[in-house]
Each structure stands twice: as structure tokens, then as C-alpha cells.
Design an enzyme around this catalytic site. Structure first.
Site, PDB file in Angstrom:
ATOM      1  CD  GLU A 189      79.419  25.557  48.855  1.00  0.00           C
ATOM      2  OE1 GLU A 189      79.223  26.694  48.406  1.00  0.00           O
ATOM      3  OE2 GLU A 189      79.227  24.522  48.199  1.00  0.00           O
TER       4      GLU A 189
ATOM      5  NE  ARG B  66      73.887  26.143  39.859  1.00  0.00           N
ATOM      6  CZ  ARG B  66      73.575  25.215  40.750  1.00  0.00           C
ATOM      7  NH1 ARG B  66      73.341  25.563  42.004  1.00  0.00           N
ATOM      8  NH2 ARG B  66      73.487  23.941  40.413  1.00  0.00           N
TER       9      ARG B  66
ATOM     10  CE  LYS C  28      76.873  22.011  40.647  1.00  0.00           C
ATOM     11  NZ  LYS C  28      77.409  21.810  42.004  1.00  0.00           N
TER      12      LYS C  28
HETATM   13  C1  COI Z   1      75.030  18.350  42.942  1.00  0.00           C
HETATM   14  O1  COI Z   1      74.526  18.299  44.050  1.00  0.00           O
HETATM   15  O2  COI Z   1      74.364  18.141  41.913  1.00  0.00           O
HETATM   16  C2  COI Z   1      76.441  18.663  42.770  1.00  0.00           C
HETATM   17  O3  COI Z   1      76.767  19.128  41.719  1.00  0.00           O
HETATM   18  C3  COI Z   1      77.432  18.337  43.791  1.00  0.00           C
HETATM   19  C4  COI Z   1      78.383  17.289  43.300  1.00  0.00           C
HETATM   20  C5  COI Z   1      79.622  17.297  44.129  1.00  0.00           C
HETATM   21  C6  COI Z   1      77.762  15.937  43.284  1.00  0.00           C
END
Ligand code: COI
Length: 399
Positions: free
Chosen positions: A282, A144, A246
Site C-alpha cells: 500500500e 476494525r 491500524k
Molecule cells: C485515513 O485515511 O483516515 C488514515 O487514517 C490515514 C492517515 C495517515 C491520515
């Protein structure tokens, strides 16, 4: 504890590290002399320098860090070591190393600070009952990150480099991995445009960093069901944008809606699509699922929704358990009408939703021990914690 690399004579393609240590392992209930080996495909020089850094005289060799494991939330706690690796634009990453955890130096003109050229990942290491350290599908995070890096015009570590860095970071911070059942070590890889730019362009240099912190439940509700508010004004992502990767830039824009919702007593915000303001996308930090008449549905990811690794795992687990799972456009009317709603994410795991509020009306859902989300949570976490046989080959043993 002595953690010393013993390098295999051939040393370049296949490096063997052997750990020999004597320690008390409360979960295993005995003093043990542990001798374990694993192989990596990293060049010996990389591994060697990593371990040289990790063998500082100030290294703390206690079995566990001094943490109240019963009070872990999802808060940052500095640990001992972090991993870093650099790369120039047009080159490949090489020569990563572990260093003591600490601040990093960046030029005010760094690409990430000025133009947001940055990605992050999140994955967890669990300590199994047998005291092994387990990662969950780390190659998926690596892939990813590669997709995100391509979108943001950044070089990215190879899958092997990524997984190696994560393993090294977890091993070096082993005493921060909570006891079995008390939480996990959350590992946060970052890919940042560290080189200087003034005009808009890809940074000339990049840094890949991995740090870690022990965590418990993400939401302040703990494992209790959460209450979501449908956000009707702002949107998280737009078609053709970067909602599906991300990038760090996806997260600050949700804060305003999230803070407003929290002030009203909600746990978090559920975003709708930016074209019709009608289809679920989401929650700020996780994907969403619903259950209606025994069928599970989740919004189709088509560029605006993050391809969650927990999302993909839950889809597979649910199908294995005999559920029909549909990835489709899910409207806000669908969710109003659902029997159950739950969120998935690395940090969140599987969080049952108690209520969703839309246009001032609150809708409630089934929660509790008999809920499908509870069964999915148990199935997933049993694999992640090594409580059941991992028939899917999802877990990676670090030792
Ligand atoms: C995760 O769930 O690892 C994320 O990257 C979300 C983050 C906002 C804590």
C-alpha cells in the site's frame, strides 16, 4: 442554538434526544426552527453526562466556526469538544463523556508511550445539501478497532459505544463541519494504553478518545493526480506483524521514505512486500488499485495490508457498475503495465495516480474526467455527501 437532551422516561435502554434550535442555514437558504429526534441504545446516564459537559456556559452556538472553508487542507485544527471513556484491563468500557477539547494527561510510563500500545481510526462526517450530518460506515471502523485491539491485547469499545461516541463528537462540533461540498469533519478515534507499565506487558488501563478536525483534500495536489515512488529499501509491514491493523506504530516507520520521496518531488511512497520486494502492498496512507483492459485489481490483504473501508466500498461500487475486480497478488510489473492506477482511503478518498517511478523509470497512467477512477470517486462521494439515494445503507444520519 439550544441543544438540550430530553430524556425518555424509560431512560436506560432507549434514550431520546430532541434538539430544538432556531438558526440560519445558508445551504438551506432560510431561517428554520429545526426540531429533530433520534434514538440511541446508550444508557441515559452516559448520554446525560455527555450533554452536561457539552452544555458549558462557554459553548459557542454559531452555525459555522470562523474558518476559511475554501482553504481547508488536511491539517489539524482544534475544535470544541472531544469524547473520552476509560476502562481497566479485563473490564468493559462504560461512562463516556464529552469534554472541552484539550490536552490529556498521561504518565511517562503509559503503555502507549513506552511500548506503542495504541490504535487509531479515521472517518468523516459530511454535511448534506439538506444540512443533515452524515457518517460513512462508522460500524466498520468500530469493528476494525476491535480487531486491532484484540491483536494488541487491549479492551475495545463495543460497536454501539464507538458509533455513539463518534456521533456525540460530531454533534458537539457541528459548527466545524464544513458547508456542503467544501470538505468534511475528519473524526479521529484513538484507543490508548494509558496505564503505567515498566516491564513489557499490556497496560492496566485504557482510554478511548474521539476528536475531530475539519479537512479538505489530503494531498497538496488537491484532486489533481499524484506521483508515487516505489520504495525499494524499507518495508511497511512483515508477515505475522501488524500491517493489517491500524496501530499507531505502523505509521512513523514510513516517514523516512516519505520525506525522502517528497524531497525528490514525489507525492508519496508505494511500498512493496517485505519477502519478495516485488508485490504491491500500500501507499503510506492508503490502498492502491490498478485498471488493465477494463479489469480492476488490488493487492490481496493477507495481514500486511490495511483492510481499508474505502477500499472495500470501492470494490463493491465497481462490481455494481459491472467491473470485474480481482483481489490478488499484484506485482510491480503489473502496475507498470496498467492503464490506470488510483489510491483509496478515508483521508485520500479516491486519488488518481499520474505516474509511478520504479528503478529510476517513470510510468504514466490515464487520468482525467473519462478515467474510471473519476467515476468511482463520483459514485463514492455522491453517497457520502447524500447526493444520491444510499441503496446500500452505508450512511448514518446523525440528526
Ligand atoms: C485515513 O485515511 O483516515 C488514515 O487514517 C490515514 C492517515 C495517515 C491520515
Amino acid at each position: 442554538m439550544v441543544a438540550r437532551p430530553v430524556l425518555h422516561p424509560s431512560s436506560v435502554v432507549c434514550t431520546m434526544i430532541k434538539f430544538v434550535r432556531s438558526s440560519y442555514m445558508p445551504q438551506c437558504g432560510l431561517f428554520q426552527l429545526v426540531s429533530r429526534s433520534f434514538f440511541t441504545s446508550q444508557p441515559a446516564s452516559t448520554l446525560q453526562s455527555a450533554y452536561e459537559a457539552a452544555s458549558d456556559s462557554d459553548r459557542n452556538d454559531d452555525e459555522y466556526a470562523n474558518v476559511n472553508w475554501d482553504e481547508l487542507g488536511f491539517r489539524f485544527m482544534p475544535t470544541d469538544y472531544m469524547y473520552s471513556m476509560k476502562c481497566s484491563l479485563g473490564d468493559e468500557f462504560s461512562q463516556g463523556k464529552l469534554n472541552r477539547y484539550g490536552n490529556i494527561e498521561l504518565s511517562p510510563s503509559a503503555g502507549v508511550l513506552n511500548y506503542g500500545q495504541g490504535l487509531f481510526e479515521g472517518l468523516k462526517a459530511h454535511r448534506s445539501k439538506g444540512c443533515d450530518l452524515l457518517l460513512f460506515r462508522p460500524e466498520e471502523n468500530a469493528r476494525r478497532m476491535q480487531i486491532g485491539a484484540e491483536r494488541l491485547c487491549m479492551p475495545s469499545p463495543s460497536v454501539d459505544q464507538f458509533v455513539h461516541a463518534v456521533k456525540q463528537t460530531v454533534l458537539a462540533n457541528k459548527r466545524w463541519v464544513p458547508p456542503p461540498g467544501k470538505g468534511s469533519l475528519y473524526v479521529r478515534p484513538l484507543l490508548l494504553g494509558s496505564g503505567t507499565v515498566l516491564g513489557l506487558a499490556p497496560a492496566p488501563e485504557y482510554v478511548f478518545l474521539v476528536y475531530a478536525a475539519p479537512v479538505g483534500n489530503y494531498f497538496k495536489e488537491g484532486l489533481s493526480p499524484i506521483n508515487l515512488l516505489v520504495e525499494e529499501e524499507s518495508h511497511r509491514a512483515t508477515p505475522g506483524g501488524t500491517g493489517g491493523v491500524k496501530t499507531i506504530a505502523n505509521y512513523a516507520p514510513v516517514l523516512k521514505a516519505q520525506i525522502q520521496a517528497k524531497k525528490k518531488g514525489f507525492t508519496d511512497v508505494l511500498f512493496l512486500d517485505s519477502v519478495n520486494n516485488k508485490y504491491l502492498e500500500e501507499v503510506s496512507s492508503c490502498n492502491i488499485f490498478l485498471l488493465k483492459d477494463g479489469v480492476i485489481s488490488t493487492p490481496l490483504t493477507h495481514g500486511t495490508i490495511l483492510e481499508g473501508i474505502t477500499r472495500a466500498s470501492i470494490i463493491e461500487i465497481a462490481r455494481d457498475l459491472g467491473y470485474q475486480v480481482e483481489e490478488r497478488l499484484v506485482s510491480v510489473e503489473d502496475v507498470i503495465d496498467a492503464d490506470e492506477v488510483f489510491c483509496t482511503g478515508t483521508a485520500v478518498v479516491v486519488a488518481p495516480v499520474n505516474s509511478i517511478t520504479y528503478k529510476g523509470q517513470r510510468y504514466h497512467y490515464n487520468v482525467g474526467a473519462a478515467a474510471v477512477s473519476t467515476m468511482l470517486y463520483n459514485s463514492l462521494t455522491s453517497i457520502q455527501m447524500g447526493l444520491v439515494e444510499d441503496k446500500k445503507g452505508w450512511t448514518v444520519h446523525i440528526e
